[in-house]
Design an enzyme around this catalytic site. Structure first.
Site, PDB file in Angstrom:
ATOM      1  N   ALA A  13      -4.198   5.863 -16.720  1.00  7.76           N
ATOM      2  CA  ALA A  13      -4.376   4.483 -17.179  1.00  7.76           C
ATOM      3  C   ALA A  13      -3.185   4.008 -17.997  1.00  7.76           C
ATOM      4  CB  ALA A  13      -5.653   4.383 -18.002  1.00  7.76           C
ATOM      5  N   ARG A  19       0.846  -7.705 -12.507  1.00  6.44           N
ATOM      6  CA  ARG A  19       0.289  -8.726 -11.614  1.00  6.44           C
ATOM      7  C   ARG A  19      -0.984  -9.349 -12.176  1.00  6.44           C
ATOM      8  NH1 ARG A  19      -0.430  -5.818  -6.097  1.00  6.44           N
ATOM      9  NH2 ARG A  19      -1.564  -7.765  -5.631  1.00  6.44           N
ATOM     10  N   GLU A 166       4.345   7.633   3.235  1.00  3.28           N
ATOM     11  CA  GLU A 166       4.310   6.346   2.545  1.00  3.28           C
ATOM     12  C   GLU A 166       4.578   5.207   3.518  1.00  3.28           C
ATOM     13  OE1 GLU A 166       3.206   6.051  -0.442  1.00  3.28           O
ATOM     14  OE2 GLU A 166       3.104   8.226  -0.705  1.00  3.28           O
TER      15      GLU A 166
END
Length: 467
Positions: A13, A19, A166
């Protein structure tokens, strides 16, 4: 669930959450009445872990303070350890910062700090599959409608884990794969620590990726297992206010579905807002626009009309809450009726069969069994007996500018309209109070108290008629 002495849950966290366009750290944004991190902690707690580690970074002290303040309220009893990530160089760096904690445990469950939709049952199943396979690592894979932007899980012909590619490195064929890496794992702690020391920086930002530890553990000849999650929504991370709203709706839909399965009637399920953890009895009917929040319990056969707000309160069986009623931190016993537009402020108690009506406000008071406060009244700091009738416009004047004082009203008192009780004052059982009175002294039982000036009529002193 039995506590797992060798399990540590590690929640990552530390991110900035740019954003979100908010100074509030992302783990503290609210979903269904609780911070994102609280939902994750509650799911982790259900596993009975020996410890929960939380890696913090951005606004670390703000996050730590908020979590510490909420642990008891959220029911978190496992030891919680905070780890500071000083180098923001990828997900593996976050886990590496926690190595002093991880060294104490055999198994590590790694979760993201922005996934409030996780269910404890899924996490329990992940750890079971990990143990059954005697794995070095397990990754939660989910199949999503749109996998673009995510790392794809590559499986061998026999369905076993091969590697993760990825999105930026994937060719067109690989990009067709819909099973993605959720970013959540179960690790053998020793194997994870060994792999972390062997990582090399990757990509233009020279970051250390936790996904690379899977290949390293596989090279150690330890099984790496893919756990295929059936519900991809559980793995949804929150990175924007739009995604925050989406998670809120998903969670509320879950709550509504569970309640209806248990026999609750929701007239329009998507137009009520019920927090997880709220308990509601069978055949209670809830109309649109209601907010039922926090640690609220509602009994059976209740009728809750539109736009009612209830927070941290207990509502008994067969209660009617009419339109616009507002209740917080209060107790309403069986067969009571409130509203429309009644207000119960904290520490109010309505005994069985009591009524509080239009635009009446109750604060820190007990309204006795069968008593009625039907219209336009304020009752504060009052102990009211059974069978009392309170007329319209009655006020208990409980504040003298410095201190609050209590009004005591005995059983079966009749209060006329527009009465003021100047506390502290006691009215004994079966007394009657004349309309318009201001009561400042004790009223004996079975007496009539009238405290108003005599009406005087002066002839020809009214408003003059127009010529």
């Amino acid at each position: 669930m039995v506590a797992k002495k060798n399990l540590c849950v590690l929640i990552l966290a530390a991110g900035k959450g740019t954003r979100m366009k908010s100074p509030l750290p992302k783990p503290l944004h609210i979903v269904c009445g609780l911070p994102i991190i609280a939902h994750i902690l509650k799911a982790a707690q259900a596993l009975g872990p020996a410890a929960i580690g939380i890696v913090v970074g951005h606004e670390a002290q703000t996050v730590v303070n908020a979590i510490q303040a909420g642990l008891s309220q959220w029911g978190i009893t496992a030891p919680v350890v905070f780890v500071q990530q000083t180098e923001l160089t990828g997900s593996a760096s976050a886990v590496k910062a926690a190595i002093p904690l991880l060294q104490k445990f055999e198994t590590v469950l790694v979760l993201n700090g922005d996934t409030p939709l996780l269910k404890a049952q899924s996490l329990a199943r992940m750890t079971e599959v990990f143990e059954q396979n005697e794995a070095g690592a397990l990754v939660l894979g989910v199949t999503v409608p749109d996998p673009s932007g995510y790392g794809r899980i590559i499986r061998a012909e026999d369905g076993s884990f091969e590697n993760i590619v990825e999105d930026s490195d994937a060719d067109e064929e690989t990009k067709k794969i819909a099973e993605i890496n959720s970013g959540m794992y179960v690790f053998n702690s020793h194997s994870l620590q060994t792999a972390l020391t062997q990582l090399t920086p990757q990509g233009p930002k020279r970051e250390y990726y936790l996904t690379d530890t899977l290949a390293l553990i596989k090279q150690m000849n330890q099984p790496v297992v893919v756990f295929a999650g059936r519900d991809y929504q559980q793995a949804l991370g929150i990175n924007s206010k739009a995604q925050l709203a989406e998670a809120e709706q998903i969670m509320r839909d879950r709550v509504a579905a569970e309640l209806m399965d248990e026999g609750v009637t929701l007239v329009r399920p998507r137009e009520v807002y019920i927090d997880p953890g709220v308990k509601i009895g069978t055949d209670t009917r809830i109309c649109p626009g209601c907010y039922i929040c926090g640690n609220t319990v509602i009994g059976k056969n209740c009728e809750i009309e539109g736009n009612v707000y209830i927070k941290d309160s207990v509502i008994g069986d067969n209660v009617t809450l009419k339109m616009g009623t507002y209740i917080e931190e209060s107790q309403v016993e069986a067969c009571c009726q409130l509203g429309p537009y009644a207000h119960l402020r904290p520490k109010s108690v309505l005994k069985k069969g009591a009524k509080v009506g239009n635009f009446s406000e109750i604060k820190k008071s007990v309204i006795g069994e069968g008593s009625k406060v039907n219209h336009l009244s304020y009752i504060g700091d009052t102990q009211m007996g059974a069978g009392v009738n309170v007329g319209a416009g009655t006020i208990t004047c409980n504040y003298d500018g410095k201190n609050k004082h209590q009004t005591l009203i005995g059983d079966h008192v009749f209060v006329g309209s527009n009465v003021n009780f100047v506390a502290p004052v006691t009215v004994h059982e079966y007394a009657k109070i004349g309309a318009g009175s201001t009561i400042t002294k004790e009223v004996p039982a079975e007496s009539l108290a009238i405290a108003r000036s005599r009406q005087v009529v002066l002839e020809k002193k009214g408003v003059k008629k127009n010529d």
